[in-house]
Design an enzyme around this catalytic site. Sequence first.
Site, PDB file in Angstrom:
ATOM      1  N   ASN A   7       0.825  -1.327   0.130  1.00  0.00           N
ATOM      2  CA  ASN A   7      -0.129  -0.047  -0.064  1.00  0.00           C
ATOM      3  C   ASN A   7       1.047   1.229   0.099  1.00  0.00           C
ATOM      4  OD1 ASN A   7      -1.742   2.054   0.514  1.00  0.00           O
ATOM      5  ND2 ASN A   7      -2.273   1.315   2.596  1.00  0.00           N
ATOM      6  N   TRP A   8       0.996   1.741  -1.329  1.00  0.00           N
ATOM      7  CA  TRP A   8       1.945   2.944  -1.356  1.00  0.00           C
ATOM      8  C   TRP A   8       1.472   4.168  -0.516  1.00  0.00           C
ATOM      9  CZ3 TRP A   8       4.465   3.419  -6.904  1.00  0.00           C
ATOM     10  CH2 TRP A   8       5.201   2.021  -7.074  1.00  0.00           C
ATOM     11  N   LYS A   9       0.056   4.434  -0.504  1.00  0.00           N
ATOM     12  CA  LYS A   9      -0.352   5.354   0.235  1.00  0.00           C
ATOM     13  C   LYS A   9      -0.229   6.694  -0.754  1.00  0.00           C
ATOM     14  CE  LYS A   9      -0.247   3.207   4.816  1.00  0.00           C
ATOM     15  NZ  LYS A   9      -0.077   3.531   6.290  1.00  0.00           N
ATOM     16  N   HIS A  90      -9.572   1.483   4.776  1.00  0.00           N
ATOM     17  CA  HIS A  90      -8.490   1.991   5.369  1.00  0.00           C
ATOM     18  C   HIS A  90      -8.561   3.009   6.420  1.00  0.00           C
ATOM     19  CE1 HIS A  90      -4.355   2.932   6.380  1.00  0.00           C
ATOM     20  NE2 HIS A  90      -3.998   1.898   5.860  1.00  0.00           N
ATOM     21  N   GLU A 161      -5.565  -4.451  10.581  1.00  0.00           N
ATOM     22  CA  GLU A 161      -4.286  -3.421  10.977  1.00  0.00           C
ATOM     23  C   GLU A 161      -4.682  -2.283  12.283  1.00  0.00           C
ATOM     24  OE1 GLU A 161      -2.496  -2.164   7.040  1.00  0.00           O
ATOM     25  OE2 GLU A 161      -4.105  -0.980   7.170  1.00  0.00           O
ATOM     26  N   GLY A 167       2.489   2.841  10.685  1.00  0.00           N
ATOM     27  CA  GLY A 167       3.415   3.687  10.548  1.00  0.00           C
ATOM     28  C   GLY A 167       4.276   4.356  11.856  1.00  0.00           C
ATOM     29  N   SER A 207       3.357  -1.402  10.395  1.00  0.00           N
ATOM     30  CA  SER A 207       4.767  -1.567  10.757  1.00  0.00           C
ATOM     31  C   SER A 207       5.494  -3.052  10.450  1.00  0.00           C
ATOM     32  CB  SER A 207       5.136  -0.989  12.273  1.00  0.00           C
ATOM     33  OG  SER A 207       4.739   0.412  12.347  1.00  0.00           O
ATOM     34  N   GLY A 228       2.902  -0.870   4.457  1.00  0.00           N
ATOM     35  CA  GLY A 228       2.777   0.654   4.081  1.00  0.00           C
ATOM     36  C   GLY A 228       4.006   1.174   3.499  1.00  0.00           C
TER      37      GLY A 228
HETATM   38  P1  PGA Z   1       2.767   0.885   7.594  1.00  0.00           P
HETATM   39  O1  PGA Z   1       1.285   0.962   7.112  1.00  0.00           O
HETATM   40  O2  PGA Z   1       3.418  -0.424   7.171  1.00  0.00           O
HETATM   41  O3  PGA Z   1       3.417   2.000   7.005  1.00  0.00           O
HETATM   42  O4  PGA Z   1       2.762   0.674   9.188  1.00  0.00           O
HETATM   43  C1  PGA Z   1       0.511   0.052   6.961  1.00  0.00           C
HETATM   44  C2  PGA Z   1      -0.829   0.357   6.337  1.00  0.00           C
HETATM   45  O5  PGA Z   1      -1.589   1.236   6.743  1.00  0.00           O
HETATM   46  O6  PGA Z   1      -1.456  -0.416   5.439  1.00  0.00           O
END
Ligand code: PGA
Length: 245
Positions: A7-9, A90, A161, A167, A207, A228
């Site tokens: 998930n590149w956001k 999400h 999640e 994050g 994370s 992410g």
């Molecule tokens: P992260 O995000 O790996 O940066 O913690 C995961 C997500 O929100 O899908």
Amino acid sequence: MKYLIANWKSYITDRKEANSLFLGVKKTIQKNSGCKVIICPPYPFLSDASESNLTIGAQDVFWEKNGAYTGEVTLDMLKNLNVEYVILGHSERRAYLGETDDIINKKLKAALKAGFKVVLCVGEKQRKEPNVIPSVVADQVKAAFLDIPKSKVCNVVVAYEPIWAIGTGLSDTPDNAYQAALYIKKTIGKIYNPKIGTNIKFLYGGSVNSKNILDFISHHGIDGVLVGSASTKKEEFAKMIKLVG
Ligand code: PGA
């Protein structure tokens, strides 16, 4: 086969960089075909991803096929780009875009009806007790699956999640993630039947990186991970694919 979903956001903003990442992933999966890698870039890069022949997902979708919905990306648009998966629910969309359980249910219904596979995200903001998955997780699952026909449930992958783990560098433990898997499977089992609950695919997200990915992936009750920020770093993500595949 385990899932590794990127998930590149909104981290990647440059087309060249996006293409370089696509190429990197493509090369790595050619030599490591033991896991199912799905890349979910921002919308403007979906078309390049589609040309790279990667399995792609969108980070969201509107519930209509087309029409007068300024700014929305619709089901038909994604279909035309060979998008196979959509991420729905999400926590960042729930928090910053005001997506409610009702909206997520509406999107889930529409996406499944249109033939997409869905990565449905659920997770709590915080826990009262460190090792007990709060009931809000079951509430989110129940609300999302409201009036979803039994026959479509196999096209949903549930990603647990916990928001506090996203994050932050503070991932949950694989054992807690497994408890969440059991809880979610039980909840879905009650809505439909135990077999459907048992069979639903379960991912952990929050994370995940090259240091902890195997702890989650090697757990028998966890079917994969949703990644992410680590998925937007070329070397790091290649390392993760190699570890899993
Ligand atoms: P992260 O995000 O790996 O940066 O913690 C995961 C997500 O929100 O899908």
